[in-house]
Design a protein around this motif. Structure first.
Motif, PDB file in Angstrom:
ATOM      1  N   PHE A 198       4.939  -7.526  -2.067  1.00 23.32           N
ATOM      2  CA  PHE A 198       6.272  -7.071  -1.662  1.00 23.32           C
ATOM      3  C   PHE A 198       7.333  -7.668  -2.584  1.00 23.32           C
ATOM      4  CE2 PHE A 198      10.074  -7.342   1.098  1.00 23.32           C
ATOM      5  CZ  PHE A 198      10.185  -6.012   1.480  1.00 23.32           C
ATOM      6  N   TRP A 199       7.211  -8.963  -2.881  1.00 22.29           N
ATOM      7  CA  TRP A 199       8.157  -9.597  -3.802  1.00 22.29           C
ATOM      8  C   TRP A 199       8.048  -8.975  -5.189  1.00 22.29           C
ATOM      9  CZ3 TRP A 199      12.152 -13.028  -3.775  1.00 22.29           C
ATOM     10  CH2 TRP A 199      12.556 -13.505  -5.016  1.00 22.29           C
TER      11      TRP A 199
ATOM     12  N   ASP B 241       8.858 -14.461   8.675  1.00 27.77           N
ATOM     13  CA  ASP B 241       8.439 -13.244   9.364  1.00 27.77           C
ATOM     14  C   ASP B 241       7.784 -13.569  10.703  1.00 27.77           C
ATOM     15  OD1 ASP B 241       7.984 -10.387   9.538  1.00 27.77           O
ATOM     16  OD2 ASP B 241       5.877 -10.803   9.106  1.00 27.77           O
TER      17      ASP B 241
ATOM     18  N   GLU C  30      12.353  -1.896   6.787  1.00 32.20           N
ATOM     19  CA  GLU C  30      11.248  -2.815   6.568  1.00 32.20           C
ATOM     20  C   GLU C  30      10.681  -3.283   7.910  1.00 32.20           C
ATOM     21  OE1 GLU C  30      10.137  -2.960   3.689  1.00 32.20           O
ATOM     22  OE2 GLU C  30      11.859  -2.101   2.640  1.00 32.20           O
ATOM     23  N   LYS C  31       9.577  -4.018   7.865  1.00 30.50           N
ATOM     24  CA  LYS C  31       8.896  -4.410   9.094  1.00 30.50           C
ATOM     25  C   LYS C  31       9.670  -5.432   9.908  1.00 30.50           C
ATOM     26  CE  LYS C  31       5.561  -7.360   9.089  1.00 30.50           C
ATOM     27  NZ  LYS C  31       4.315  -8.164   8.919  1.00 30.50           N
TER      28      LYS C  31
ATOM     29  N   LYS D 228      13.547  -8.783   0.463  1.00 33.99           N
ATOM     30  CA  LYS D 228      13.743  -7.637  -0.446  1.00 33.99           C
ATOM     31  C   LYS D 228      15.105  -7.720  -1.134  1.00 33.99           C
ATOM     32  CE  LYS D 228      15.033  -3.635   1.189  1.00 33.99           C
ATOM     33  NZ  LYS D 228      14.999  -2.329   1.906  1.00 33.99           N
TER      34      LYS D 228
ATOM     35  N   VAL E  25       2.942 -10.382   1.129  1.00 35.83           N
ATOM     36  CA  VAL E  25       4.293 -10.793   0.768  1.00 35.83           C
ATOM     37  C   VAL E  25       4.423 -10.971  -0.741  1.00 35.83           C
ATOM     38  CG1 VAL E  25       4.049 -13.317   0.956  1.00 35.83           C
ATOM     39  CG2 VAL E  25       6.211 -12.215   1.573  1.00 35.83           C
TER      40      VAL E  25
ATOM     41  N   TYR F 227      11.572  -9.535   6.024  1.00 33.51           N
ATOM     42  CA  TYR F 227      11.214  -8.712   4.874  1.00 33.51           C
ATOM     43  C   TYR F 227      12.450  -8.061   4.259  1.00 33.51           C
ATOM     44  CZ  TYR F 227       6.143  -9.070   4.742  1.00 33.51           C
ATOM     45  OH  TYR F 227       4.856  -9.526   4.552  1.00 33.51           O
ATOM     46  N   GLU F 228      13.418  -7.697   5.078  1.00 35.81           N
ATOM     47  CA  GLU F 228      14.649  -7.119   4.539  1.00 35.81           C
ATOM     48  C   GLU F 228      15.398  -8.144   3.707  1.00 35.81           C
ATOM     49  OE1 GLU F 228      17.529  -4.493   3.499  1.00 35.81           O
ATOM     50  OE2 GLU F 228      15.698  -3.995   4.621  1.00 35.81           O
TER      51      GLU F 228
ATOM     52  N   THR G 156       6.416 -15.987   4.765  1.00 40.49           N
ATOM     53  CA  THR G 156       5.546 -15.554   5.860  1.00 40.49           C
ATOM     54  C   THR G 156       5.925 -16.247   7.166  1.00 40.49           C
ATOM     55  OG1 THR G 156       3.871 -17.213   5.248  1.00 40.49           O
ATOM     56  CG2 THR G 156       3.617 -14.998   4.324  1.00 40.49           C
TER      57      THR G 156
END
Length: 389
Positions: free
Chosen positions: A383-384, A208, A231-232, A240, A380, A236-237, A205
């Motif tokens: 997302f993970w 980001d 992605e945002k 991912k 997050v 985040y990319e 976080t």
């Protein structure tokens, strides 16, 4: 930690007063957890260290929880110095938060103080709910930078990308954090499961919040073209791609250290682990070194705060512990393998292998973003979970 950072903004926390804090992985239930303004620290106007020691001795004992086993050495030193029986217990941060919350609600408090890595839960839940509080030793206040005072930063540690220096004598086999997203490194990154490790989730976080530009520049450096993502953000990319590249997940830094640096290791792996495990080089004959020069950072620093249980049955002993850990005599047991004290007068004691420049090589936690870490944690985490599969 950058001293130019300001103290966590009370106004920022107040804006979140009506927002329910998301649940933490394995942490205390957030169904009743509402972020409120962060209480100010407690400071004894008529502080007298000798009087505090006398009052603490009358209480007779002390129990402190910490995510590091180093707390056992701190406890020995504290007991030897003051003659007060201190027990130090190693406990994962989410479990400590859960136990402190339940003890507070039941008016049956056993934990007197805690060394706490999860700043988001501390400022978003434990302190606003009155479970824990900040107490600042007034005789040390001038030595503690303002941004370290509330919550009270005892020390900063680091999690770094490390490699086996015997298997790779010419240096770290990866030069860029984006290398770890490549097929060649599939299944060869060993790290703690982020869903059970709040510091790693907070790293995501924080990336980001203020690390996207560095990640974009590192991508450009590696591939010679700008990052394009649906992605945002770049953070985040990267998260991912790391998740999809089949990292080996463990429940402890000790397991990571063994997988990477043990004498029996034959496969080149990269470990994302606490610098505290560099002690295994001397203790167990491991060959571990930080990936010095890794772009754009070799790892991240994370804060470890000290807080007193509001309903402690040994409040003076708890305060005396806080005073002890905010001095070189106390904190040296926590930063023996590297780290920075929250007391600006305490000099760094050890430089971990491959990490000569703490400030310049690491990605640093922004104390103004602690509440954001908590508020964005569920996002997050999900997302993970989705990308790691």
């Amino acid at each position: 930690m950058r001293r130019s950072r300001k103290i966590v903004s009370l106004a920022l926390l107040a804006l979140a007063a009506a927002a329910c804090a998301p649940s933490t992985a394995g942490g205390p239930s957030s169904s009743a957890a509402t972020a409120k303004a962060l209480p100010g620290p407690s400071l004894d106007a008529d502080f007298d260290l000798d009087a505090l020691v006398a009052a603490a001795k009358k209480e007779g004992s002390l129990l402190v929880y910490d995510s590091s086993g180093d707390i056992e050495e701190v406890a020995k030193a504290f007991t030897e110095k003051y003659g007060i029986a201190m027990e130090g217990v190693k406990s994962d941060t989410p479990q400590t938060a859960e136990k402190m919350t339940r003890e507070h609600a039941a008016d049956n408090v056993t934990i007197d103080a805690a060394m706490y890595e999860d700043g988001g839960v501390l400022v978003g839940q434990l302190m606003p709910q009155g479970v824990a509080q900040t107490w600042i030793p007034s005789d040390l206040k001038a030595q503690i930078p303002d941004e370290n005072q509330n919550p009270l930063l005892a020390l900063s540690k680091a999690t770094v990308f490390a490699y086996n220096s015997k298997l790779s004598p010419d240096g770290c086999p990866v030069k860029n954090v984006w290398d770890l997203t490549e097929p060649a490194w599939a299944g060869r990154l060993v790290m703690q499961d982020p869903l059970g490790k709040p510091t790693v989730l907070s790293f995501f976080t924080q990336l980001d919040a203020h690390g996207n530009e560095a990640l974009e520049q590192a991508y450009q450096q590696k591939y010679g073209k700008p990052l394009k993502t649906e992605e945002k953000s770049a953070a985040y990319e990267w998260v991912k791609q790391i998740a999809r590249n089949k990292p080996v997940l463990t429940g402890s830094d000790e397991d990571i250290s063994a997988a990477v640096g043990a004498p029996s290791a034959t496969d080149k792996k990269i470990g994302f682990m606490s610098i505290s495990k560099f002690r295994n080089n001397e203790d167990k004959g491991f060959a571990q070194k930080t990936c010095e020069g890794l772009a754009p950072f070799v790892g991240f620093s994370y804060p470890k705060y000290v807080a007193v249980a509001s309903k402690s049955k040994h409040p003076n002993a708890a305060k005396l512990y806080v005073h002890f850990i905010m001095t070189e005599e106390g904190v040296k047991h926590e930063i023996g393998e590297g780290g920075i004290s929250g007391n600006g007068t305490v000099k760094p004691m050890v430089t971990p292998p491959g990490l000569p420049d703490w400030q310049g090589q690491l990605f640093h936690t922004d104390p103004q973003s602690l509440l954001g870490d908590l508020q964005n944690r569920q996002t997050v985490s999900d997302f993970w979970r989705v990308n790691h599969g």
